[in-house]
Design a protein around this motif. Structure first.
Motif, mmCIF file in Angstrom:
data_model
loop_
_atom_site.group_PDB
_atom_site.id
_atom_site.type_symbol
_atom_site.label_atom_id
_atom_site.label_comp_id
_atom_site.label_asym_id
_atom_site.label_seq_id
_atom_site.Cartn_x
_atom_site.Cartn_y
_atom_site.Cartn_z
ATOM 1 N N GLU A 1 -6.366 -1.430 -3.744
ATOM 2 C CA GLU A 1 -6.047 -0.226 -4.512
ATOM 3 C C GLU A 1 -5.585 -0.578 -5.922
ATOM 4 O OE1 GLU A 1 -5.701 0.627 -0.189
ATOM 5 O OE2 GLU A 1 -4.987 -0.932 -1.546
ATOM 6 N N ARG B 1 0.827 -1.211 0.000
ATOM 7 C CA ARG B 1 0.000 0.000 0.000
ATOM 8 C C ARG B 1 0.860 1.259 0.000
ATOM 9 N NH1 ARG B 1 -3.708 -3.187 3.395
ATOM 10 N NH2 ARG B 1 -5.709 -3.333 2.300
ATOM 11 N N GLU B 2 1.971 1.224 0.726
ATOM 12 C CA GLU B 2 2.857 2.392 0.757
ATOM 13 C C GLU B 2 3.462 2.675 -0.610
ATOM 14 O OE1 GLU B 2 3.452 4.477 3.124
ATOM 15 O OE2 GLU B 2 2.516 3.513 4.871
ATOM 16 N N ARG C 1 1.642 7.349 -9.645
ATOM 17 C CA ARG C 1 2.260 8.570 -10.181
ATOM 18 C C ARG C 1 3.114 8.241 -11.419
ATOM 19 N NH1 ARG C 1 4.355 9.853 -5.942
ATOM 20 N NH2 ARG C 1 2.793 11.300 -5.118
ATOM 21 N N ARG D 1 -4.674 8.065 -6.869
ATOM 22 C CA ARG D 1 -3.490 8.301 -6.045
ATOM 23 C C ARG D 1 -3.837 9.179 -4.847
ATOM 24 N NH1 ARG D 1 -0.426 12.547 -6.006
ATOM 25 N NH2 ARG D 1 -1.220 13.259 -8.018
ATOM 26 N N GLU D 2 -4.606 10.245 -5.056
ATOM 27 C CA GLU D 2 -4.982 11.116 -3.946
ATOM 28 C C GLU D 2 -5.826 10.371 -2.922
ATOM 29 O OE1 GLU D 2 -6.952 14.401 -5.731
ATOM 30 O OE2 GLU D 2 -5.142 15.227 -6.669
ATOM 31 N N PRO E 1 0.974 4.708 -4.221
ATOM 32 C CA PRO E 1 0.944 6.085 -4.745
ATOM 33 C C PRO E 1 2.071 6.389 -5.725
ATOM 34 C CG PRO E 1 0.494 6.092 -2.394
ATOM 35 C CD PRO E 1 0.911 4.702 -2.749
ATOM 36 N N ASP E 2 3.287 5.954 -5.432
ATOM 37 C CA ASP E 2 4.399 6.183 -6.358
ATOM 38 C C ASP E 2 4.183 5.438 -7.664
ATOM 39 O OD1 ASP E 2 5.693 7.822 -4.562
ATOM 40 O OD2 ASP E 2 6.885 6.197 -3.689
ATOM 41 N N LEU F 1 -3.983 6.025 3.348
ATOM 42 C CA LEU F 1 -2.745 5.656 4.034
ATOM 43 C C LEU F 1 -2.521 6.520 5.271
ATOM 44 C CD1 LEU F 1 -0.294 5.044 1.045
ATOM 45 C CD2 LEU F 1 -1.273 3.342 2.575
ATOM 46 N N GLU F 2 -2.808 7.797 5.153
ATOM 47 C CA GLU F 2 -2.647 8.689 6.301
ATOM 48 C C GLU F 2 -3.594 8.305 7.422
ATOM 49 O OE1 GLU F 2 -0.868 11.539 8.506
ATOM 50 O OE2 GLU F 2 -0.301 10.880 6.495
ATOM 51 N N GLU G 1 -3.511 8.007 -0.942
ATOM 52 C CA GLU G 1 -2.688 8.757 0.005
ATOM 53 C C GLU G 1 -3.493 9.157 1.234
ATOM 54 O OE1 GLU G 1 0.532 10.818 -3.068
ATOM 55 O OE2 GLU G 1 -1.226 11.931 -2.388
#
Length: 240
Positions: free
Chosen positions: A132, A65-66, A73, A158-159, A69-70, A165-166, A162
């Motif tokens: 995801e 999961r971390e 992107r 991606r947003e 996002p990359d 994840l936060e 993120e």
């Protein structure tokens, strides 16, 4: 086990755990002359295996999961530059480390060897993936069939990831102490039974000497199991 390079079936791993429990149980009973101690030691082995497996799987999925996002992107950049799906998979697979990169490399390999787009995207929907990436797979499949721009979809995904994840990090911090306490409370009774049975051979003898004793033992075990299930249910917080 796949994460450390050991390929095995679920049946063989379960057989290995059951064999280890049998060896520990019989060996413990023979060494201590207390069958209850052997049973408790076997249960400790099962609990240790379950905790290790669950912890390893949680860490693996968290790392995936971390990295999502990359990866999203990078995919958006590739699509903006006009690269094909195969080139995008190759680029993201080379640039992304860990299990996520392996999934993209596997999808690129399927495309290179003549596999269809559906087969390549199905890699992200397996049990080794995360929700995801499964969403991205469905979006890519729709885009491949109908056309249109994928950049906005990838940026929005991606947003969203993120933000999740936060929130997940915040929940992990707030429930860390409670999860540790739940694990200790769950395993400690088994450990104490093993220790007391080792010190006193007839520690649980009164429970088996009468019907009332066996009934009380069954009630105690049932309450312990119910408490473990209840605590696990309360601490299982999913980010939807």
């Amino acid at each position: 086990m796949e994460g450390i390079g050991f390929i095995a079936t679920e049946e063989s791993l379960l057989s290995l755990v059951l064999a280890a429990m049998l060896v520990v149980g019989v060996g413990g009973s023979a060494l201590t002359a207390a069958p209850i101690c052997g049973v408790a030691l076997a249960l400790c082995v099962a609990a240790a295996c379950a905790i290790y497996a669950k912890g390893s799987e949680d860490k693996r999925r968290e790392r995936m999961r971390e990295a999502v996002p990359d990866a999203l992107r990078s995919m958006a950049v590739c699509f903006r530059s006009g690269q094909s799906l195969l080139q995008t998979m190759q680029q993201v697979g080379a640039a992304t480390k860990g299990p996520v990169g392996v999934l993209f490399q596997r999808a690129a390999h399927l495309l290179e060897t003549g596999g269809s787009t559906r087969e390549a995207l199905s890699v992200f929907q397996g049990r080794n993936s995360v929700p995801e990436l499964a969403f991205v797979s469905v979006a890519l499949g729709v885009q491949h069939q109908t056309g249109g721009s994928m950049e906005r979809v990838l940026d929005a995904a991606r947003e969203t990831v993120e933000g999740e994840l936060e929130l997940t990090r915040s929940l992990r911090v707030q429930t860390a102490q409670a999860k540790l306490s739940a694990r200790i409370v769950s395993v400690m009774p088994i450990v104490l039974v093993a220790l007391f049975s080792l010190v006193s051979e007839d520690f649980l003898g009164p429970f088996f000497s009468s019907f009332a004793g066996m009934a009380l033992l069954c009630i105690a075990v049932a309450m312990q199991v119910a408490g473990i299930v209840s605590v696990r249910h309360m601490l299982k917080v999913e980010v939807e």
